[in-house]
Enzyme design. Sequence first.
Site, PDB file in Angstrom:
ATOM      1  N   GLU A   1      82.445  21.010  78.035  1.00 52.93           N
ATOM      2  CA  GLU A   1      84.143  21.409  77.167  1.00 52.93           C
ATOM      3  C   GLU A   1      82.827  21.592  76.128  1.00 52.93           C
ATOM      4  OE1 GLU A   1      86.949  20.572  77.683  1.00 52.93           O
ATOM      5  OE2 GLU A   1      87.626  19.554  79.370  1.00 52.93           O
TER       6      GLU A   1
ATOM      7  N   ARG B   1     104.514  -1.669  68.991  1.00 53.56           N
ATOM      8  CA  ARG B   1     105.001  -0.088  68.498  1.00 53.56           C
ATOM      9  C   ARG B   1     104.069   0.317  67.687  1.00 53.56           C
ATOM     10  NH1 ARG B   1     110.097  -2.761  67.202  1.00 53.56           N
ATOM     11  NH2 ARG B   1     111.659  -2.827  69.112  1.00 53.56           N
TER      12      ARG B   1
ATOM     13  N   ASN C   1      92.904  24.702  75.542  1.00 54.00           N
ATOM     14  CA  ASN C   1      92.717  24.791  76.817  1.00 54.00           C
ATOM     15  C   ASN C   1      91.853  25.746  77.403  1.00 54.00           C
ATOM     16  OD1 ASN C   1      94.663  22.202  76.660  1.00 54.00           O
ATOM     17  ND2 ASN C   1      96.887  23.356  76.107  1.00 54.00           N
TER      18      ASN C   1
ATOM     19  N   GLU D   1     100.224  20.298  68.499  1.00 51.58           N
ATOM     20  CA  GLU D   1      99.674  21.197  70.110  1.00 51.58           C
ATOM     21  C   GLU D   1     100.754  22.147  69.805  1.00 51.58           C
ATOM     22  OE1 GLU D   1      97.509  20.772  73.179  1.00 51.58           O
ATOM     23  OE2 GLU D   1      98.658  22.043  74.459  1.00 51.58           O
TER      24      GLU D   1
ATOM     25  N   ARG E   1      95.966  25.034  68.706  1.00 55.11           N
ATOM     26  CA  ARG E   1      95.677  23.745  69.358  1.00 55.11           C
ATOM     27  C   ARG E   1      95.284  24.170  70.817  1.00 55.11           C
ATOM     28  NH1 ARG E   1      96.026  17.334  68.845  1.00 55.11           N
ATOM     29  NH2 ARG E   1      94.346  16.344  70.413  1.00 55.11           N
TER      30      ARG E   1
ATOM     31  N   LYS F   1      86.928  20.474  66.911  1.00 50.15           N
ATOM     32  CA  LYS F   1      87.878  19.575  67.304  1.00 50.15           C
ATOM     33  C   LYS F   1      88.743  19.326  66.363  1.00 50.15           C
ATOM     34  CE  LYS F   1      90.797  17.553  70.723  1.00 50.15           C
ATOM     35  NZ  LYS F   1      90.569  16.745  71.792  1.00 50.15           N
TER      36      LYS F   1
ATOM     37  N   LYS G   1      95.059  12.981  71.514  1.00 56.39           N
ATOM     38  CA  LYS G   1      95.655  13.390  72.411  1.00 56.39           C
ATOM     39  C   LYS G   1      95.411  11.315  73.794  1.00 56.39           C
ATOM     40  CE  LYS G   1      96.850  18.100  73.749  1.00 56.39           C
ATOM     41  NZ  LYS G   1      96.395  18.877  74.038  1.00 56.39           N
TER      42      LYS G   1
ATOM     43  N   HIS H   1      91.696  26.080  81.452  1.00 60.79           N
ATOM     44  CA  HIS H   1      92.212  24.794  81.320  1.00 60.79           C
ATOM     45  C   HIS H   1      93.172  25.421  82.854  1.00 60.79           C
ATOM     46  CE1 HIS H   1      90.013  22.746  78.972  1.00 60.79           C
ATOM     47  NE2 HIS H   1      90.252  22.205  79.232  1.00 60.79           N
TER      48      HIS H   1
ATOM     49  N   HIS I   1      93.548  22.657  86.107  1.00 59.91           N
ATOM     50  CA  HIS I   1      94.549  22.052  86.660  1.00 59.91           C
ATOM     51  C   HIS I   1      94.505  22.729  87.833  1.00 59.91           C
ATOM     52  CE1 HIS I   1      95.267  20.990  82.214  1.00 59.91           C
ATOM     53  NE2 HIS I   1      94.792  19.863  82.797  1.00 59.91           N
TER      54      HIS I   1
ATOM     55  N   HIS J   1      86.247  16.845  85.643  1.00 61.64           N
ATOM     56  CA  HIS J   1      87.738  17.755  85.388  1.00 61.64           C
ATOM     57  C   HIS J   1      86.005  18.674  84.521  1.00 61.64           C
ATOM     58  CE1 HIS J   1      91.063  19.078  82.394  1.00 61.64           C
ATOM     59  NE2 HIS J   1      89.385  18.886  80.633  1.00 61.64           N
TER      60      HIS J   1
HETATM   61  P1  NAD Z   1      84.797   8.235  83.241  1.00 63.70           P
HETATM   62  O1  NAD Z   1      85.765   7.849  81.699  1.00 63.70           O
HETATM   63  O2  NAD Z   1      86.093   8.261  84.078  1.00 63.70           O
HETATM   64  O3  NAD Z   1      83.588   8.339  83.224  1.00 63.70           O
HETATM   65  C1  NAD Z   1      83.156   9.129  84.537  1.00 63.70           C
HETATM   66  C2  NAD Z   1      82.649   8.362  84.540  1.00 63.70           C
HETATM   67  O4  NAD Z   1      81.087   8.280  83.302  1.00 63.70           O
HETATM   68  C3  NAD Z   1      83.116   6.801  84.934  1.00 63.70           C
HETATM   69  O5  NAD Z   1      82.425   6.351  86.225  1.00 63.70           O
HETATM   70  C4  NAD Z   1      82.398   6.182  83.659  1.00 63.70           C
HETATM   71  O6  NAD Z   1      82.351   4.059  83.660  1.00 63.70           O
HETATM   72  C5  NAD Z   1      81.190   6.374  83.463  1.00 63.70           C
HETATM   73  N1  NAD Z   1      80.299   5.956  82.096  1.00 63.70           N
HETATM   74  C6  NAD Z   1      80.822   6.639  80.719  1.00 63.70           C
HETATM   75  N2  NAD Z   1      80.282   6.633  79.945  1.00 63.70           N
HETATM   76  C7  NAD Z   1      78.435   5.969  80.652  1.00 63.70           C
HETATM   77  C8  NAD Z   1      77.641   6.384  80.300  1.00 63.70           C
HETATM   78  N3  NAD Z   1      76.935   5.797  78.872  1.00 63.70           N
HETATM   79  N4  NAD Z   1      76.270   5.643  80.957  1.00 63.70           N
HETATM   80  C9  NAD Z   1      76.843   5.132  82.351  1.00 63.70           C
HETATM   81  N5  NAD Z   1      77.909   5.102  82.899  1.00 63.70           N
HETATM   82  C10 NAD Z   1      79.213   5.913  81.931  1.00 63.70           C
HETATM   83  O7  NAD Z   1      85.427  10.544  82.640  1.00 63.70           O
HETATM   84  P2  NAD Z   1      85.294  11.597  81.272  1.00 63.70           P
HETATM   85  O8  NAD Z   1      84.366  13.189  81.861  1.00 63.70           O
HETATM   86  O9  NAD Z   1      84.575  10.943  80.368  1.00 63.70           O
HETATM   87  O10 NAD Z   1      86.906  11.234  80.493  1.00 63.70           O
HETATM   88  C11 NAD Z   1      87.909  12.192  81.944  1.00 63.70           C
HETATM   89  C12 NAD Z   1      89.088  12.119  81.376  1.00 63.70           C
HETATM   90  O11 NAD Z   1      89.559  12.336  79.598  1.00 63.70           O
HETATM   91  C13 NAD Z   1      90.361  12.208  82.159  1.00 63.70           C
HETATM   92  O12 NAD Z   1      91.096  11.182  82.627  1.00 63.70           O
HETATM   93  C14 NAD Z   1      91.181  13.463  80.971  1.00 63.70           C
HETATM   94  O13 NAD Z   1      92.259  14.036  81.646  1.00 63.70           O
HETATM   95  C15 NAD Z   1      90.834  12.836  79.997  1.00 63.70           C
HETATM   96  N6  NAD Z   1      90.646  14.102  79.235  1.00 63.70           N
HETATM   97  C16 NAD Z   1      91.193  13.296  77.419  1.00 63.70           C
HETATM   98  C17 NAD Z   1      91.396  14.310  76.705  1.00 63.70           C
HETATM   99  C18 NAD Z   1      92.054  13.729  75.461  1.00 63.70           C
HETATM  100  O14 NAD Z   1      91.854  14.905  74.164  1.00 63.70           O
HETATM  101  N7  NAD Z   1      92.275  12.547  75.611  1.00 63.70           N
HETATM  102  C19 NAD Z   1      90.386  15.357  76.585  1.00 63.70           C
HETATM  103  C20 NAD Z   1      89.446  16.049  78.397  1.00 63.70           C
HETATM  104  C21 NAD Z   1      89.852  15.203  78.704  1.00 63.70           C
HETATM  105  N1  GLY Z   2      91.997  18.069  75.005  1.00 62.44           N
HETATM  106  C1  GLY Z   2      92.067  19.056  74.499  1.00 62.44           C
HETATM  107  C2  GLY Z   2      93.056  19.377  72.864  1.00 62.44           C
HETATM  108  O1  GLY Z   2      93.162  17.491  72.691  1.00 62.44           O
HETATM  109  O2  GLY Z   2      94.047  19.092  72.957  1.00 62.44           O
END
Ligand code: NAD
Ligand code: GLY
Length: 373
Positions: free
Chosen positions: A192, A128, A252, A244, A248, A234, A150, A255, A259, A273
């Site tokens: 971003e 939990r 997006n 949100e 917030r 942020k 998130k 987005h 999407h 993305h």
């Molecule tokens: P990711 O986590 O897949 O990383 C991208 C690639 O880079 C991977 O292959 C990883 O292994 C590699 N990598 C990471 N750090 C590295 C480093 N320092 N050196 C070398 N390689 C490295 O992708 P991302 O773009 O970081 O994240 C995308 C995800 O984030 C999606 O699932 C998306 O939905 C999510 N997201 C979440 C939020 C939120 O608010 N929670 C916001 C935007 C995106």
């Molecule tokens: N990435 C959008 C949010 O955190 O609300």
Amino acid sequence: MTLTAATVDTLRVDLGGRSYDIHIGPGLIANADQWLSDCLGVGAAFIITDDNVAGHYLAPIEAALDRLGQRHHAIVLPAGEATKSFETWRDVSEQLLALGAERGSTIIALGGGVIGDLAGFIAATLLRGVDFVQIPTTLLAQVDSSVGGKTAINSAHGKNLIGAFFQPKRVLIDIAVLDSLPRRELLAGYAETVKYGLIGDAAFFDWLERNGSDVIAGDQGARRYAITTSCAAKAATVRADEREHGQRALLNFGHTFAHALEAEAGYDSGLLHGEAVAVGMIMALALSRDAGLCNGQDVARVRRHFAAVGLPVTLADLPVAADWDPQRLYGHMQNDKKVAAGKINFIAATAIGAAVISNQFQSEQVLQVLSEH
Ligand code: NAD
Ligand code: GLY
């Protein structure tokens, strides 16, 4: 080495009892003992990471935990979006329980947004809720996903549809790790970063126009300024609207289009993305211009900046093969989780640095923008 305020920026995400600090600077991973000593619980720490990141940064985190006398275990997962799944959530949760996870344990998310979202959701649900720390290693995760709580995994029905708002106890942003990040990933995160300028900070957009190429090329001072400014924006947004219900949603920007592009390309297509968000923001600006909300010079200026740094501005620039049929893309938008009472919510721009939420666009206007890009 002791890192100080001269090299490290500290921001506070102010959420009452759920408040936390974000530390931003070079070398934080090698010195993680200095930055984590006061936020680890009495139980073991569990580092969740992926197999790309582990090779670079797992050993220094483990060494830092050893220096604190902290028990720890690492779980290394395959890199990639497919890891944000029900199956991984279940398997890792079971592994953590088998390893003796308890309420006083701390989960450390070491990686990009995939690892951060997954590890955060595991932390939110295990027993939990156990404490977790974000150590984001992509630019996208540093400026966006690691801050704000998130957390999510993907469903067969779409991305991020199962999740929770669950804030970390700390965010450690080591800007030096961007040196090992592939350029395409860096650019996706840069999109971003620009978003914060476009939705709320015209001066930051001006600064990015002048310094964006230094951020991308690896200038540490420029990177630190860009990441700190993004995280401050942020943090302020999350402080004002954690769940949100209002502003917030401005985060997006672009987005709704993005999407739809991701859904059409397929989540395993290799489209990043941030690449989809870059084209999505150009489309959102064009839609705003066509509706008379912002002027064409603003749209042209943003297009020029994206092209100058190497971000995609049209569908043809995206590095995936897809048919991009406007009607099909519009169909994906109608299935987006941001649809309310049958109306698609868009974030529109009224100028560079000013954005509003609107569901007043006609389908013909959206289809026109999709067609001309
Ligand atoms: P990711 O986590 O897949 O990383 C991208 C690639 O880079 C991977 O292959 C990883 O292994 C590699 N990598 C990471 N750090 C590295 C480093 N320092 N050196 C070398 N390689 C490295 O992708 P991302 O773009 O970081 O994240 C995308 C995800 O984030 C999606 O699932 C998306 O939905 C999510 N997201 C979440 C939020 C939120 O608010 N929670 C916001 C935007 C995106
Ligand atoms: N990435 C959008 C949010 O955190 O609300």
